[in-house]
Scaffold this motif. Structure first.
Motif, mmCIF file in Angstrom:
data_model
loop_
_atom_site.group_PDB
_atom_site.id
_atom_site.type_symbol
_atom_site.label_atom_id
_atom_site.label_comp_id
_atom_site.label_asym_id
_atom_site.label_seq_id
_atom_site.Cartn_x
_atom_site.Cartn_y
_atom_site.Cartn_z
ATOM 1 N N PRO A 84 9.781 -1.111 2.382
ATOM 2 C CA PRO A 84 10.291 -1.789 1.183
ATOM 3 C C PRO A 84 9.433 -2.967 0.747
ATOM 4 O O PRO A 84 9.510 -3.376 -0.412
ATOM 5 C CB PRO A 84 11.686 -2.261 1.600
ATOM 6 C CG PRO A 84 11.669 -2.285 3.080
ATOM 7 C CD PRO A 84 10.710 -1.234 3.512
ATOM 8 N N SER A 118 18.206 -2.662 -3.820
ATOM 9 C CA SER A 118 18.173 -2.122 -5.188
ATOM 10 C C SER A 118 17.727 -0.657 -5.125
ATOM 11 O O SER A 118 17.216 -0.209 -4.102
ATOM 12 C CB SER A 118 17.180 -2.921 -6.027
ATOM 13 O OG SER A 118 15.849 -2.557 -5.685
ATOM 14 N N TYR B 158 10.637 -9.587 11.470
ATOM 15 C CA TYR B 158 10.280 -9.551 10.047
ATOM 16 C C TYR B 158 10.836 -8.282 9.391
ATOM 17 O O TYR B 158 11.461 -8.343 8.323
ATOM 18 C CB TYR B 158 8.752 -9.613 9.902
ATOM 19 C CG TYR B 158 8.249 -9.116 8.577
ATOM 20 C CD1 TYR B 158 8.332 -9.911 7.445
ATOM 21 C CD2 TYR B 158 7.706 -7.837 8.444
ATOM 22 C CE1 TYR B 158 7.887 -9.453 6.215
ATOM 23 C CE2 TYR B 158 7.259 -7.368 7.230
ATOM 24 C CZ TYR B 158 7.358 -8.170 6.114
ATOM 25 O OH TYR B 158 6.928 -7.708 4.893
ATOM 26 N N VAL B 162 13.413 -7.941 6.262
ATOM 27 C CA VAL B 162 12.981 -7.370 4.982
ATOM 28 C C VAL B 162 13.635 -6.016 4.704
ATOM 29 O O VAL B 162 14.096 -5.758 3.588
ATOM 30 C CB VAL B 162 11.437 -7.251 4.968
ATOM 31 C CG1 VAL B 162 10.969 -6.406 3.800
ATOM 32 C CG2 VAL B 162 10.820 -8.639 4.884
ATOM 33 N N ASP B 163 13.667 -5.148 5.715
ATOM 34 C CA ASP B 163 14.169 -3.802 5.464
ATOM 35 C C ASP B 163 15.646 -3.805 5.079
ATOM 36 O O ASP B 163 16.087 -2.996 4.274
ATOM 37 C CB ASP B 163 13.966 -2.918 6.706
ATOM 38 C CG ASP B 163 12.495 -2.603 6.952
ATOM 39 O OD1 ASP B 163 11.661 -3.044 6.141
ATOM 40 O OD2 ASP B 163 12.187 -1.926 7.946
ATOM 41 N N MET B 165 17.335 -6.442 3.864
ATOM 42 C CA MET B 165 17.696 -7.567 3.006
ATOM 43 C C MET B 165 18.343 -7.104 1.702
ATOM 44 O O MET B 165 17.844 -6.186 1.048
ATOM 45 C CB MET B 165 16.440 -8.386 2.687
ATOM 46 C CG MET B 165 16.692 -9.550 1.746
ATOM 47 S SD MET B 165 17.739 -10.815 2.499
ATOM 48 C CE MET B 165 16.506 -11.722 3.429
ATOM 49 N N PHE B 251 13.645 -11.420 -5.162
ATOM 50 C CA PHE B 251 14.521 -10.293 -5.463
ATOM 51 C C PHE B 251 14.304 -9.738 -6.862
ATOM 52 O O PHE B 251 14.970 -8.792 -7.259
ATOM 53 C CB PHE B 251 15.988 -10.697 -5.313
ATOM 54 C CG PHE B 251 16.417 -10.841 -3.881
ATOM 55 C CD1 PHE B 251 16.538 -9.733 -3.062
ATOM 56 C CD2 PHE B 251 16.692 -12.085 -3.362
ATOM 57 C CE1 PHE B 251 16.931 -9.869 -1.745
ATOM 58 C CE2 PHE B 251 17.095 -12.230 -2.044
ATOM 59 C CZ PHE B 251 17.206 -11.114 -1.234
ATOM 60 N N PRO B 367 2.836 -9.137 5.923
ATOM 61 C CA PRO B 367 1.936 -9.355 4.785
ATOM 62 C C PRO B 367 2.020 -10.802 4.293
ATOM 63 O O PRO B 367 3.116 -11.340 4.135
ATOM 64 C CB PRO B 367 2.469 -8.398 3.699
ATOM 65 C CG PRO B 367 3.440 -7.502 4.379
ATOM 66 C CD PRO B 367 3.942 -8.239 5.575
ATOM 67 N N ARG B 369 1.805 -12.281 1.464
ATOM 68 C CA ARG B 369 1.916 -12.249 0.004
ATOM 69 C C ARG B 369 3.404 -12.227 -0.330
ATOM 70 O O ARG B 369 4.239 -12.004 0.557
ATOM 71 C CB ARG B 369 1.220 -11.011 -0.567
ATOM 72 C CG ARG B 369 1.702 -9.703 0.015
ATOM 73 C CD ARG B 369 1.111 -8.509 -0.702
ATOM 74 N NE ARG B 369 1.310 -7.273 0.022
ATOM 75 C CZ ARG B 369 2.455 -6.603 0.101
ATOM 76 N NH1 ARG B 369 3.515 -7.064 -0.507
ATOM 77 N NH2 ARG B 369 2.553 -5.476 0.797
ATOM 78 N N ILE B 371 6.763 -10.940 -1.124
ATOM 79 C CA ILE B 371 7.398 -9.651 -0.866
ATOM 80 C C ILE B 371 8.440 -9.425 -1.958
ATOM 81 O O ILE B 371 9.448 -10.134 -2.030
ATOM 82 C CB ILE B 371 8.077 -9.643 0.520
ATOM 83 C CG1 ILE B 371 7.063 -9.976 1.620
ATOM 84 C CG2 ILE B 371 8.735 -8.299 0.775
ATOM 85 C CD1 ILE B 371 5.901 -9.033 1.733
ATOM 86 N N GLU B 372 8.175 -8.449 -2.788
ATOM 87 C CA GLU B 372 9.061 -8.188 -3.934
ATOM 88 C C GLU B 372 10.073 -7.104 -3.558
ATOM 89 O O GLU B 372 9.710 -5.953 -3.359
ATOM 90 C CB GLU B 372 8.242 -7.752 -5.144
ATOM 91 C CG GLU B 372 7.290 -8.840 -5.628
ATOM 92 C CD GLU B 372 6.569 -8.443 -6.902
ATOM 93 O OE1 GLU B 372 7.179 -7.753 -7.741
ATOM 94 O OE2 GLU B 372 5.399 -8.816 -7.052
ATOM 95 N N LEU B 373 11.294 -7.491 -3.465
ATOM 96 C CA LEU B 373 12.348 -6.535 -3.111
ATOM 97 C C LEU B 373 13.217 -6.293 -4.345
ATOM 98 O O LEU B 373 14.231 -6.950 -4.558
ATOM 99 C CB LEU B 373 13.185 -7.075 -1.943
ATOM 100 C CG LEU B 373 12.420 -7.279 -0.634
ATOM 101 C CD1 LEU B 373 13.336 -7.820 0.457
ATOM 102 C CD2 LEU B 373 11.765 -5.981 -0.166
ATOM 103 N N HIS B 374 12.761 -5.358 -5.167
ATOM 104 C CA HIS B 374 13.544 -5.024 -6.361
ATOM 105 C C HIS B 374 13.216 -3.607 -6.796
ATOM 106 O O HIS B 374 12.256 -3.017 -6.332
ATOM 107 C CB HIS B 374 13.275 -6.018 -7.492
ATOM 108 C CG HIS B 374 11.825 -6.161 -7.844
ATOM 109 N ND1 HIS B 374 11.165 -5.266 -8.639
ATOM 110 C CD2 HIS B 374 10.902 -7.099 -7.487
ATOM 111 C CE1 HIS B 374 9.884 -5.655 -8.770
ATOM 112 N NE2 HIS B 374 9.711 -6.743 -8.075
#
Lengths: 265, 374
Positions: A84, A118, B158, B162-163, B165, B251, B367, B369, B371-374
Motif C-alpha cells: 500500500p 480506501s 512499519y 502502514v498496511d 492504517m 491520507f 521508504p 518519502r 507515504i500516500e495512503l489513498h
C-alpha cells in the motif's frame, strides 16, 4: 517429479481468461536460499502456483527458483502483490517485481492492502493498464471488504478478478463468498491454516472419516468452495500432504459443518 | 604460561568500557541510563517499575546492579549474572537508594576515581558519558547482528502501521497492530527515544503532533487527523539493541507545498545517506544535507541534528554542523531528518545505516518519502 498431482490440481478461469490453480504454494515468510529451495521442492511435488509479494522480500528467491526449474513458464502461475505504500509508484514497483522474478509478466497482481483503508482507485487504474499491456494476466486485491470491491467497480468500471483475504473455517463468511461469486470474483485464502483451529473436533472427525489430516480437510473445503488457497510449508512431507487433497470429497453435510465453525458474526 | 580466554559478547563490551575507563583515569563507573546498563549487562531496565537503577562497574570488570526490590523479580528473570543489591520500597526509597550506593562506594580505596552518568553524579566524579560513547562507537559483529535484527523488527513495525492504517484507527489500535506484529516476529519490547537517565519514558512529540508518540505509549486522545501528515517512528528492541525507523503518512493527495517540501526533504536525505562513508566528517554529511535543501525551506524549520549514534539506544548526536568526528567502518547511525511546519505536524524520515569499508549499508526498507495512503 510427480506430475500426477499437478494435473489433478483443479483450476478456475478468471474473468480475463487466466487459469489459476486452486492450490498454490505460499512463500511468506521464507526468504533467500531457504525460499528458493522450498519453491523448487514444491514445483517438483506438483505445485504450479506460487504466491509472493513485494512485502515478503523474497521475489528474488522466487526468481531464482523460476530460473532453475525445468518447468516452462507458461505452466506456472505466479502471484505477487503491490504494497500500500507504493501508491503513485505502481508501475515502478511492478517493474521491480518483474526484474526480481526474472519474468516478462506475472499471472496475478494483487493490491496487498487497501491503501489507508480506501479503495485505492488510482492504483487500480494502473493495475487495469498493466493488464491491458500484458505485464500481468489477471488483477485482484487482498484484504478488501465488500464495500471496497464495489467502490473499485464504481470508480473504475472494473471489479477485481480475485479477492484474497485471511480465510479459514474460523474466518468463513458465506456473505462474502456469495457476494464475490455474484460479482465474478474468485475468493483467495491467505493464512488458511494459521488462523484455523486444527484440533477442533469437527475437523478431526471429518479428517478421520477420510483418512486425512485436519489441514487436508481445510484445503479440500476451500477447493470445494472454489476458493484458491495458498498454504505454506518448508517441509516436503507437509507440502505433499497439502497438495494431496483430491483423493477424497467432502459431503454436503461435512461442508456445512465446517462452515459452521465460523467465528465471524 | 599465558592463557587465552574467550569472552562472551557482554564481557567484550565491558572490556571496551574498562579500556576507556583506564584512558580516562577512572576506577569505577556508575551507569544509570538504560542504554549504558543494557550495554554493560544485557539488561533492559526500561520496563522497570522503579527509577534509579545503577550499575556499578568496578575494577576487574565486575558489575553490581543496584535496584529497587520492586524490580528484583525482573532482574532474576533476565538472566543477569552479576552481583545485585536492592533498596527497599517506601516513601524514603530515594534516600535508601543513595544509602545503598554510598555503601558500595565506601569500600573503594580513597584514591579511587569514580566516573558517573548524570543519574548518579557526585562531587568530583568524572563524566561517564564520554567514556561510554568511546566504547560504544564501533560495533562488533555481535552488535551488528543485533542491530540488523532490530532493524528488521522496525521494518515489521512499519508494515504493521502502514498496511493496516486507516484514518478511523485510534492510536491504541495502531499500537496493538505493531505490538502483535513485533511479538509474532520474536520481538516485543520497544521504547520511546525520549527517556530520562533513569529510564522513565516521557511523553513527547516527534515532530509536534506526530503519531510516533503513540508508539511510546503516552497518554493522548488517540484520534488521528486525516487531513494532516502523520509522521511516526518506531524503536523496537532486539536483544537490547534498537531499531529506529520512521516516515510520514498522508491520507490524501498532498497539496503542492507539502509535496514539494516532502520531495525536497526526501532528496536531501538520500543525498546525505549517499555521502556516508569511511573517512568523511560528520559535519560534512550535515552540510551536504543542508546544501541539498538550500532555497527550499527556512533553516529554522530544520533539525540541527540529523544523525545519532545507534546501539542499545539512541546515542550521542553525530551528524550536526559542529561534529568533526570522522566516520569509520562499524559505526551505526540513526539518520533522522525532519521539517517542522508552522501549523500541524511536520514531515520526518528516519532509517538506520551501518558504515562499511566501502560506504554504508542501509538496514531498513522503510521508504524515505511521503507515504500516500489513498
Amino acid at each position: 517429479m510427480t506430475p500426477a498431482l499437478s494435473t489433478a490440481t483443479p483450476t478456475v478461469t478468471l474473468t480475463a481468461g487466466a487459469k489459476m490453480p486452486l492450490i498454490g504454494f505460499g512463500t511468506h515468510p521464507l526468504r533467500g536460499q531457504e525460499a528458493t529451495d522450498a519453491i523448487l521442492q514444491a514445483l517438483d511435488l506438483g505445485y504450479r502456483s506460487v504466491d509472493t509479494a513485494t512485502r515478503y522480500q523474497n521475489q528474488d528467491a522466487v526468481g531464482a527458483a523460476l530460473r532453475q526449474t525445468s518447468i516452462p513458464r507458461e505452466e506456472l502461475f505466479i502471484t505477487t502483490k503491490l504494497p500500500p505504500d507504493a501508491v503513485g509508484f505502481e508501475r515502478k514497483t511492478l517493474e521491480q517485481s518483474l526484474e526480481a522474478l526474472g519474468t516478462d509478466y506475472v499471472d496475478l497482481w494483487l493490491m496487498h492492502w487497501p491503501p489507508g483503508g480506501s479503495p485505492g482507485a488510482g492504483s487500480w487504474k494502473e493495475f487495469i493498464r498493466a493488464r491491458e499491456e500484458g505485464l500481468v494476466r489477471a488483477i485482484g486485491v487482498s484484504n478488501y471488504q465488500l464495500r471496497l470491491l464495489d467502490a473499485l467497480k464504481r470508480e473504475t468500471g472494473e471489479y477485481p478478478e480475485v479477492a484474497q483475504l485471511q480465510w479459514s473455517p474460523v474466518y468463513y463468511s458465506e456473505r462474502y463468498l456469495t457476494a464475490c461469486r455474484e460479482r465474478g470474483i474468485v475468493v483467495g485464502a491467505h493464512s488458511p491454516l494459521r488462523s484455523a483451529r486444527l484440533e477442533d473436533p469437527v475437523l478431526t472427525e471429518i479428517a478421520r472419516a477420510h483418512d486425512a489430516t485436519p489441514t487436508q480437510v481445510i484445503i479440500r473445503w476451500d477447493v470445494q468452495h472454489g476458493v484458491a488457497v495458498v498454504p505454506k510449508s518448508a517441509h516436503r512431507e507437509r507440502m505433499l500432504s497439502n497438495l494431496d487433497v483430491m483423493r477424497f470429497t467432502l459431503t454436503e453435510d461435512e461442508m456445512k459443518a465446517i462452515d459452521g465453525l465460523s467465528e465471524l458474526e | 604460561m599465558a592463557t587465552t580466554m574467550t569472552l562472551n559478547p557482554v564481557q567484550r563490551r565491558v572490556q571496551r568500557v574498562a579500556e576507556q575507563m583506564d584512558a580516562a583515569g577512572a576506577d569505577v563507573l556508575l551507569a544509570t541510563s538504560p542504554s549504558a546498563i543494557a550495554y554493560l549487562a544485557d539488561l533492559n531496565i526500561r520496563s522497570f517499575t522503579a527509577p534509579g537503577t545503577v550499575l556499578v562497574l568496578g575494577p576487574g570488570g565486575n558489575t553490581t546492579l543496584l535496584a529497587s526490590e520492586a524490580d528484583q523479580p525482573k532482574i532474576a528473570a533476565s538472566g543477569y549474572r552479576g552481583l545485585t543489591d536492592f533498596w527497599s520500597l517506601g516513601q524514603d526509597a530515594e534516600e535508601r537508594r543513595e544509602s545503598v550506593l554510598r555503601m558500595h562506594l565506601s569500600g573503594l580505596p580513597s584514591s579511587a576515581r569514580v566516573a558517573a552518568e548524570r543519574g548518579a553524579l557526585r562531587e568530583g566524579a568524572i563524566a561517564a558519558e564520554p567514556i561510554l560513547d568511546a566504547a560504544m562507537r564501533i560495533k562488533d559483529d555481535d552488535e551488528i547482528r543485533r542491530l540488523r535484527a532490530a532493524a528488521d523488527l522496525a521494518d515489521i513495525g512499519y508494515t504493521a502501521v502502514v498496511d493496516r492504517m486507516t484514518p478511523e484507527l485510534r492510536v491504541y489500535e495502531i499500537v496493538r497492530n505493531v505490538d502483535r506484529s513485533l511479538r509474532r516476529a520474536g520481538g516485543g519490547e520497544f521504547w520511546s527515544p525520549l527517556e530520562d537517565a533513569a529510564g522513565v519514558t516521557r511523553a513527547g512529540y516527534y515532530p509536534a503532533g506526530s503519531i510516533a508518540t503513540l508508539l511510546g505509549r503516552h497518554e493522548e486522545t488517540g484520534v488521528l487527523d486525516p487531513s494532516q501528515p502523520l509522521p511516526f517512528a518506531l524503536y523496537p528492541l532486539s536483544e537490547n539493541y534498537t531499531g529506529a525507523a520512521g516516515t510520514t503518512i498522508v491520507f490524501e493527495t498532498p497539496g503542492p507545498l507539502l509535496r514539494s517540501l516532502a520531495d525536497a526533504l526526501s532528496d536531501a536525505t538520500e543525498t546525505a545517506l549517499a555521502a556516508i562513508r569511511p573517512g568523511i566528517r560528520a559535519d560534512e554529511v550535515f552540510a551536504i544535507h543542508r546544501q541539498a535543501l538550500q532555497g527550499t525551506v527556512s533553516p529554522d524549520r530544520l533539525d540541527p541534528i540529523i544523525g545519532y549514534s545507534l546501539g542499545t539506544g539512541l546515542g550521542r548526536p553525530l551528524l550536526s554542523a559542529t561534529s568533526e568526528e570522522v566516520l569509520e567502518p562499524g559505526m551505526a547511525l540513526s539518520v533522522r531528518t525532519a521539517i517542522t511546519r508552522e501549523q500541524g505536524p511536520g514531515i520526518a524520515f528516519q532509517t538506520t545505516v551501518l558504515v562499511t569499508e566501502t560506504g554504508n549499508e542501509r538496514l531498513n526498507i522503510v521508504p524515505l518519502r511521503l507515504i500516500e495512503l489513498h
